[in-house]
Design a protein around this motif. Sequence first.
Motif, PDB file in Angstrom:
ATOM      1  N   GLU A  89     -79.853  31.976  81.028  1.00 26.44           N
ATOM      2  CA  GLU A  89     -78.584  32.030  80.318  1.00 26.44           C
ATOM      3  C   GLU A  89     -77.766  33.186  80.900  1.00 26.44           C
ATOM      4  O   GLU A  89     -78.310  34.042  81.600  1.00 26.44           O
ATOM      5  N   ILE A  90     -76.500  33.229  80.540  1.00 22.89           N
ATOM      6  CA  ILE A  90     -75.701  34.390  80.972  1.00 22.89           C
ATOM      7  C   ILE A  90     -76.119  35.589  80.134  1.00 22.89           C
ATOM      8  O   ILE A  90     -76.634  35.436  79.015  1.00 22.89           O
ATOM      9  N   SER A  91     -75.914  36.763  80.668  1.00 22.60           N
ATOM     10  CA  SER A  91     -76.348  37.979  79.975  1.00 22.60           C
ATOM     11  C   SER A  91     -75.548  38.156  78.690  1.00 22.60           C
ATOM     12  O   SER A  91     -74.418  37.676  78.573  1.00 22.60           O
ATOM     13  N   GLN A  92     -76.145  38.867  77.753  1.00 23.54           N
ATOM     14  CA  GLN A  92     -75.448  39.124  76.479  1.00 23.54           C
ATOM     15  C   GLN A  92     -74.196  39.957  76.705  1.00 23.54           C
ATOM     16  O   GLN A  92     -73.185  39.774  76.018  1.00 23.54           O
ATOM     17  N   GLU A  93     -74.289  40.835  77.676  1.00 27.28           N
ATOM     18  CA  GLU A  93     -73.137  41.687  77.999  1.00 27.28           C
ATOM     19  C   GLU A  93     -71.955  40.837  78.473  1.00 27.28           C
ATOM     20  O   GLU A  93     -70.818  41.008  78.018  1.00 27.28           O
ATOM     21  N   LEU A  94     -72.242  39.875  79.351  1.00 29.61           N
ATOM     22  CA  LEU A  94     -71.183  38.991  79.844  1.00 29.61           C
ATOM     23  C   LEU A  94     -70.651  38.119  78.708  1.00 29.61           C
ATOM     24  O   LEU A  94     -69.445  37.906  78.589  1.00 29.61           O
ATOM     25  N   LEU A 101     -68.709  28.309  76.210  1.00 34.69           N
ATOM     26  CA  LEU A 101     -69.313  29.353  77.047  1.00 34.69           C
ATOM     27  C   LEU A 101     -70.824  29.175  77.117  1.00 34.69           C
ATOM     28  O   LEU A 101     -71.430  29.301  78.188  1.00 34.69           O
ATOM     29  N   GLU A 102     -71.402  28.836  75.978  1.00 36.65           N
ATOM     30  CA  GLU A 102     -72.861  28.663  75.960  1.00 36.65           C
ATOM     31  C   GLU A 102     -73.282  27.415  76.730  1.00 36.65           C
ATOM     32  O   GLU A 102     -74.343  27.364  77.334  1.00 36.65           O
ATOM     33  N   ARG A 103     -72.406  26.407  76.687  1.00 33.73           N
ATOM     34  CA  ARG A 103     -72.687  25.160  77.400  1.00 33.73           C
ATOM     35  C   ARG A 103     -72.485  25.289  78.907  1.00 33.73           C
ATOM     36  O   ARG A 103     -73.317  24.889  79.711  1.00 33.73           O
ATOM     37  N   LEU A 104     -71.343  25.840  79.278  1.00 37.99           N
ATOM     38  CA  LEU A 104     -70.941  25.860  80.681  1.00 37.99           C
ATOM     39  C   LEU A 104     -71.228  27.184  81.381  1.00 37.99           C
ATOM     40  O   LEU A 104     -71.274  27.220  82.615  1.00 37.99           O
ATOM     41  N   GLY A 105     -71.342  28.243  80.574  1.00 42.23           N
ATOM     42  CA  GLY A 105     -71.469  29.581  81.141  1.00 42.23           C
ATOM     43  C   GLY A 105     -72.512  29.732  82.226  1.00 42.23           C
ATOM     44  O   GLY A 105     -72.212  30.210  83.331  1.00 42.23           O
ATOM     45  N   PRO A 106     -73.761  29.325  81.975  1.00 47.55           N
ATOM     46  CA  PRO A 106     -74.811  29.503  82.991  1.00 47.55           C
ATOM     47  C   PRO A 106     -74.497  28.778  84.304  1.00 47.55           C
ATOM     48  O   PRO A 106     -74.664  29.350  85.389  1.00 47.55           O
ATOM     49  N   ARG A 107     -74.036  27.560  84.195  1.00 47.44           N
ATOM     50  CA  ARG A 107     -73.723  26.792  85.400  1.00 47.44           C
ATOM     51  C   ARG A 107     -72.515  27.397  86.127  1.00 47.44           C
ATOM     52  O   ARG A 107     -72.499  27.489  87.354  1.00 47.44           O
ATOM     53  N   ARG A 139     -73.673  30.565  87.857  1.00 51.07           N
ATOM     54  CA  ARG A 139     -74.438  30.275  89.067  1.00 51.07           C
ATOM     55  C   ARG A 139     -73.513  29.819  90.182  1.00 51.07           C
ATOM     56  O   ARG A 139     -73.638  30.244  91.331  1.00 51.07           O
ATOM     57  N   ALA A 140     -72.560  28.944  89.863  1.00 50.56           N
ATOM     58  CA  ALA A 140     -71.615  28.479  90.874  1.00 50.56           C
ATOM     59  C   ALA A 140     -70.810  29.652  91.425  1.00 50.56           C
ATOM     60  O   ALA A 140     -70.599  29.752  92.644  1.00 50.56           O
ATOM     61  N   ALA A 141     -70.385  30.552  90.529  1.00 47.95           N
ATOM     62  CA  ALA A 141     -69.611  31.715  90.962  1.00 47.95           C
ATOM     63  C   ALA A 141     -70.450  32.608  91.871  1.00 47.95           C
ATOM     64  O   ALA A 141     -69.962  33.132  92.873  1.00 47.95           O
ATOM     65  N   THR A 142     -71.712  32.773  91.512  1.00 46.53           N
ATOM     66  CA  THR A 142     -72.612  33.591  92.341  1.00 46.53           C
ATOM     67  C   THR A 142     -72.797  32.961  93.707  1.00 46.53           C
ATOM     68  O   THR A 142     -72.753  33.663  94.730  1.00 46.53           O
ATOM     69  N   ARG A 143     -73.010  31.655  93.741  1.00 44.12           N
ATOM     70  CA  ARG A 143     -73.188  30.964  95.020  1.00 44.12           C
ATOM     71  C   ARG A 143     -71.920  31.028  95.870  1.00 44.12           C
ATOM     72  O   ARG A 143     -71.986  31.188  97.085  1.00 44.12           O
ATOM     73  N   LEU A 144     -70.767  30.941  95.206  1.00 40.04           N
ATOM     74  CA  LEU A 144     -69.507  30.960  95.942  1.00 40.04           C
ATOM     75  C   LEU A 144     -69.159  32.354  96.445  1.00 40.04           C
ATOM     76  O   LEU A 144     -68.717  32.535  97.578  1.00 40.04           O
ATOM     77  N   LEU A 145     -69.336  33.348  95.547  1.00 41.49           N
ATOM     78  CA  LEU A 145     -68.808  34.681  95.843  1.00 41.49           C
ATOM     79  C   LEU A 145     -69.873  35.649  96.356  1.00 41.49           C
ATOM     80  O   LEU A 145     -69.542  36.669  96.945  1.00 41.49           O
TER      81      LEU A 145
END
Lengths: 180, 178
Positions: A25-30, B27-33, B36-42
């Motif tokens: 999951e994304i971090s709690q901070e984010l 955010l909870e639904r799309l956030g992780p994906r 990850r996409a942002a990390t892969r891109l940037l």
Amino acid sequence: MLDPINLPEELREIEADLSREPSAEISQELHAKVMSSVHETIDRERHAAASRRSKTRHLWLPLSMVSLATAACVALIVARFIDQKPNRWRLSHLDPAPVAQQYANEDESGADDANEDNAGEDLFQDDSSLPTIQHYRLALSESPADWEALVDRELDMFQELGGDSQPIRWRQGTSSLQDD
Amino acid sequence: MTDPRPEPDDLRAALAAGDESAFRDLLERLGPRLHRAATRLLGSRTDADDAVQEVFVSLVRSRDRLIEVKSVSSYAFVVLYRMGARLQKARQRQPGLLGNLEDQAAPSVGPTDFDEEMLNRAVQSLPGEQREVVVMRTDGGLTFAEISELTGVNSNTVASRYRYALEKLREELKTKTC
């Protein structure tokens, strides 16, 4: 698959691995940072919208007052203009017909003395602008009886106000005052 | 096990109305994906964090449009792509909009799956033009036609780049696992 592409099995496996749901999951901070930005943005836009509505509402009051004032001024000007029009036909101008008609139509029995006096004053206040008898003749040319009645009444009023008691020549159709 | 959270497209009306809880669900639904996409891109976690935050601020500002878009998820990834492109342009990277990430510091991504991290690194090693196609298709779920419209490149070229990218990833992963 969104749009089929002819991929060998090996590449399809890599594609599937790439498309899998993220394990973390994304971090709690984010999470907190993003929701804080969302809240601030929504809040700011709502305040801006409320401020715009308030300004518009505040504009209505002065605008409506200005409109009312303008309408009132226009109405006053129009009323004044209309009111001035009948002045053209007053005795100060050389159109005796309305005045002659006024005397002709007046009910002698119910006439108010005060009104008669006032009418006489209107007649004799400004000699230079008074119509001549010829004007009255013209106005009442079709009604000699009314004409005579009018002349008599005017003579009476003239005498009451201290005018010359001698008969006035214009009875006989002249346009100037002459002693008999 | 199915995800109990609402689908992004089911949140349109609430998002358009400015419902903060709907944005939380998204955010909870799309956030992780997205992340990850942002990390892969940037290629940087910090940049990826900023990009996700900016994407959601942009979604809030354009929430009226969410009623009309074909897919809320695809729209979010389009916004991410454009944001990433602007960021990279600001850094004056060539070729392509994203450029190469070989000279960047290794991302401090924290997935628990070893394979996923390896995959992320492999994607980051791709040339910019191939990387953006792979990320938009696998993470964003965009079609070749949509990627073509987004990048301004012919859809056949997009498909070719995708294929070449997958082949390169296969080689990269074979090398690492050997």
